[in-house]
Design a protein around this motif. Structure first.
Motif, short mmCIF file in Angstrom:
data_model
loop_
_atom_site.label_atom_id
_atom_site.label_comp_id
_atom_site.label_asym_id
_atom_site.label_seq_id
_atom_site.Cartn_x
_atom_site.Cartn_y
_atom_site.Cartn_z
N ALA A 90 0.84 -1.21 0.00
CA ALA A 90 0.00 0.00 0.00
C ALA A 90 0.87 1.26 0.00
N GLU A 91 1.92 1.25 0.81
CA GLU A 91 2.82 2.41 0.86
C GLU A 91 3.57 2.57 -0.46
N MET A 92 3.98 1.46 -1.06
CA MET A 92 4.65 1.52 -2.36
C MET A 92 3.71 2.13 -3.41
N ALA A 93 2.46 1.70 -3.42
CA ALA A 93 1.48 2.22 -4.39
C ALA A 93 1.21 3.70 -4.12
N ARG A 94 1.07 4.06 -2.86
CA ARG A 94 0.77 5.44 -2.49
C ARG A 94 1.88 6.38 -2.94
N ARG A 95 3.13 5.93 -2.79
CA ARG A 95 4.27 6.78 -3.12
C ARG A 95 4.86 6.49 -4.49
N GLY A 96 4.29 5.52 -5.21
CA GLY A 96 4.79 5.19 -6.55
C GLY A 96 6.20 4.63 -6.55
N LEU A 97 6.50 3.75 -5.59
CA LEU A 97 7.84 3.21 -5.43
C LEU A 97 7.97 1.82 -6.05
N THR A 98 9.19 1.47 -6.41
CA THR A 98 9.50 0.12 -6.89
C THR A 98 10.15 -0.68 -5.76
N LEU A 99 10.34 -1.97 -6.01
CA LEU A 99 11.03 -2.81 -5.03
C LEU A 99 12.43 -2.25 -4.74
N ARG A 100 13.10 -1.79 -5.79
CA ARG A 100 14.45 -1.24 -5.62
C ARG A 100 14.42 0.02 -4.76
N ASP A 101 13.41 0.87 -4.94
CA ASP A 101 13.29 2.08 -4.11
C ASP A 101 13.15 1.71 -2.64
N VAL A 102 12.29 0.74 -2.36
CA VAL A 102 12.09 0.31 -0.96
C VAL A 102 13.37 -0.31 -0.42
N GLN A 103 14.04 -1.10 -1.25
CA GLN A 103 15.31 -1.71 -0.84
C GLN A 103 16.29 -0.63 -0.39
N THR A 104 16.42 0.42 -1.16
CA THR A 104 17.35 1.50 -0.85
C THR A 104 16.92 2.28 0.39
N GLN A 105 15.65 2.64 0.44
CA GLN A 105 15.17 3.48 1.54
C GLN A 105 15.11 2.74 2.87
N ALA A 106 14.68 1.47 2.84
CA ALA A 106 14.52 0.70 4.08
C ALA A 106 15.77 -0.08 4.46
N ARG A 107 16.73 -0.13 3.55
CA ARG A 107 17.99 -0.87 3.76
C ARG A 107 17.75 -2.35 4.03
N VAL A 108 16.91 -2.94 3.18
CA VAL A 108 16.69 -4.39 3.20
C VAL A 108 16.90 -4.90 1.79
N SER A 109 17.13 -6.18 1.66
CA SER A 109 17.37 -6.73 0.33
C SER A 109 16.10 -6.67 -0.52
N ARG A 110 16.32 -6.58 -1.83
CA ARG A 110 15.18 -6.58 -2.76
C ARG A 110 14.39 -7.88 -2.62
N ALA A 111 15.10 -8.97 -2.36
CA ALA A 111 14.43 -10.27 -2.18
C ALA A 111 13.49 -10.23 -0.97
N SER A 112 13.93 -9.61 0.11
CA SER A 112 13.06 -9.52 1.30
C SER A 112 11.82 -8.69 1.01
N VAL A 113 11.99 -7.58 0.29
CA VAL A 113 10.84 -6.75 -0.06
C VAL A 113 9.88 -7.55 -0.94
N SER A 114 10.43 -8.25 -1.91
CA SER A 114 9.60 -9.05 -2.80
C SER A 114 8.86 -10.15 -2.03
N ARG A 115 9.58 -10.82 -1.14
CA ARG A 115 8.96 -11.91 -0.37
C ARG A 115 7.84 -11.40 0.52
N ILE A 116 8.05 -10.28 1.22
CA ILE A 116 7.02 -9.80 2.14
C ILE A 116 5.81 -9.30 1.37
N THR A 117 6.00 -8.73 0.17
CA THR A 117 4.86 -8.24 -0.59
C THR A 117 4.09 -9.38 -1.26
#
Length: 110
Positions: A26-53
């Motif tokens: 929901a936050e990704m959609a609200r802010r128009g972010l990609t998995l890579r954006d969240v990876q960079t901002q939250a300092r977690v791996s792209r795989a973790s972001v993908s898995r949790i979503t």
């Protein structure tokens, strides 16, 4: 263990990874972010972001970092075993934070 608060937590708790995943999406959609954006901002791996979503479990350090990124308390995603979350939805598809849902319910009861 802090005995002042330990008695408040039931033994049969589980972390609701699916609810966290929906909050991240929901936050990704609200802010128009990609998995890579969240990876960079939250300092977690792209795989973790993908898995949790996709409602899969991830390790607790990435969970905590995502909670910090979302500005939510991780305990909002802890549920007694077997409890089904009752979250409300607004604007068609964005779930409210559990704290917002609780606050709204308290205001309605007054």
């Amino acid at each position: 263990m802090n005995e002042d608060y330990a008695h408040l937590l039931p033994i049969d708790l589980k972390f609701d990874f699916a609810l966290l995943g929906r909050a991240v999406k929901a936050e990704m959609a609200r802010r128009g972010l990609t998995l890579r954006d969240v990876q960079t901002q939250a300092r977690v791996s792209r795989a973790s972001v993908s898995r949790i979503t996709t409602n899969l479990q991830i390790k607790m350090v990435p969970v905590l970092r995502l909670c910090i990124w979302l500005d939510v308390n991780p305990f909002e995603f802890v549920r007694p075993m077997g409890e089904v979350p009752r979250e409300k939805v607004f604007h068609g598809n964005t779930p409210l934070k559990p704290s917002e849902n609780t606050q709204e319910n308290l205001e309605a009861a007054e």
